[in-house]
Design a protein around this motif. Structure first.
Motif: not given
Length: 222
Positions: A153-155, A199-211, A213-222
């Motif tokens: 699911f998280d993948d 335009r997307a960038e995934l900065l972090y994705s892991a489950a270090p404490f059993g949960v 967590y995803h961190v991403a930045v999306w920016e609208l293309r000009r």
């Protein structure tokens, strides 16, 4: 229309005073969240899940006292203290870390259907902070207990965030997300409804404490 969007989790442990001591995994997560929030402009709209729909204006402030430490945060410089739910507290803390001017928090009922999430996303404008955790069932020590479906699911969520695949996010099954304790389903689907060429960038994705967590930045293309 949304021009920039940041996706972060909202565990209380992001706040240093609530999780003292060195922890490389936590430090990496916190650094990614703060870096992502710093990519937004001065005024934000935050979206998180909650038992009921609620809008919290930038004139609010609160404390993490309920999580063990009286760490106070404001949604703007003039915030007045009240009891705030966790997504709003983390939004306020990230606002302060990023030096942003203000954040309004839109809490959306966790039972909201994907189509209704997408409809809300179309209505939002400006810079968006999306707050939501993945499954809390990664491994035998996870808060929700182990479920072998959690990694897949998280993948899938991570891949969708990395590619700005709005369709994949909208296709997340609400029932499966609930069974896996993934509170981020609703806010992710609000983001997916915003539309646009991202335009997307995934900065972090892991489950270090059993949960998850995803961190991403999306920016609208000009």
């Amino acid at each position: 229309m949304i021009t920039r969007a940041v996706v972060v989790p909202h565990p209380p442990l992001l706040v240093p005073r609530l999780s003292p001591g060195p922890n490389p995994e936590l430090a990496a997560l916190r650094e990614a969240c703060v870096a992502a929030a710093g990519r937004l402009g001065p005024v934000w709209t935050a979206v998180g899940a909650h038992p009921e729909d609620q809008v919290i204006g930038p004139d609010a402030a609160g404390s993490f006292r309920g999580y063990g430490v009286d760490e106070r945060v404001r949604l703007s410089a003039n915030g007045v203290r009240r009891t705030l739910p966790l997504p709003a507290l983390v939004a306020g803390w990230l606002r302060e870390q990023a030096g942003a001017e203000s954040v309004e928090v839109r809490l959306v009922a966790g039972s909201t259907a994907p189509a209704d999430c997408a409809r809300l996303g179309k209505q939002l404008t400006g810079d968006l902070l999306i707050l939501g955790d993945g499954s809390n069932r990664h491994g035998p020590g996870a808060p929700g207990g182990e479920d072998v479906r959690a990694p897949a699911f998280d993948d899938a969520v991570a891949k969708a965030l990395a590619k700005a695949d709005t369709q994949a996010l909208l296709e997340l099954d609400p029932m499966l997300a609930e069974e896996l304790g993934a509170g981020g389903r609703v806010p992710w689907q609000v983001l997916a409804g915003a539309g646009g060429d991202w335009r997307a960038e995934l900065l972090y994705s892991a489950a270090p404490f059993g949960v998850g967590y995803h961190v991403a930045v999306w920016e609208l293309r000009r």
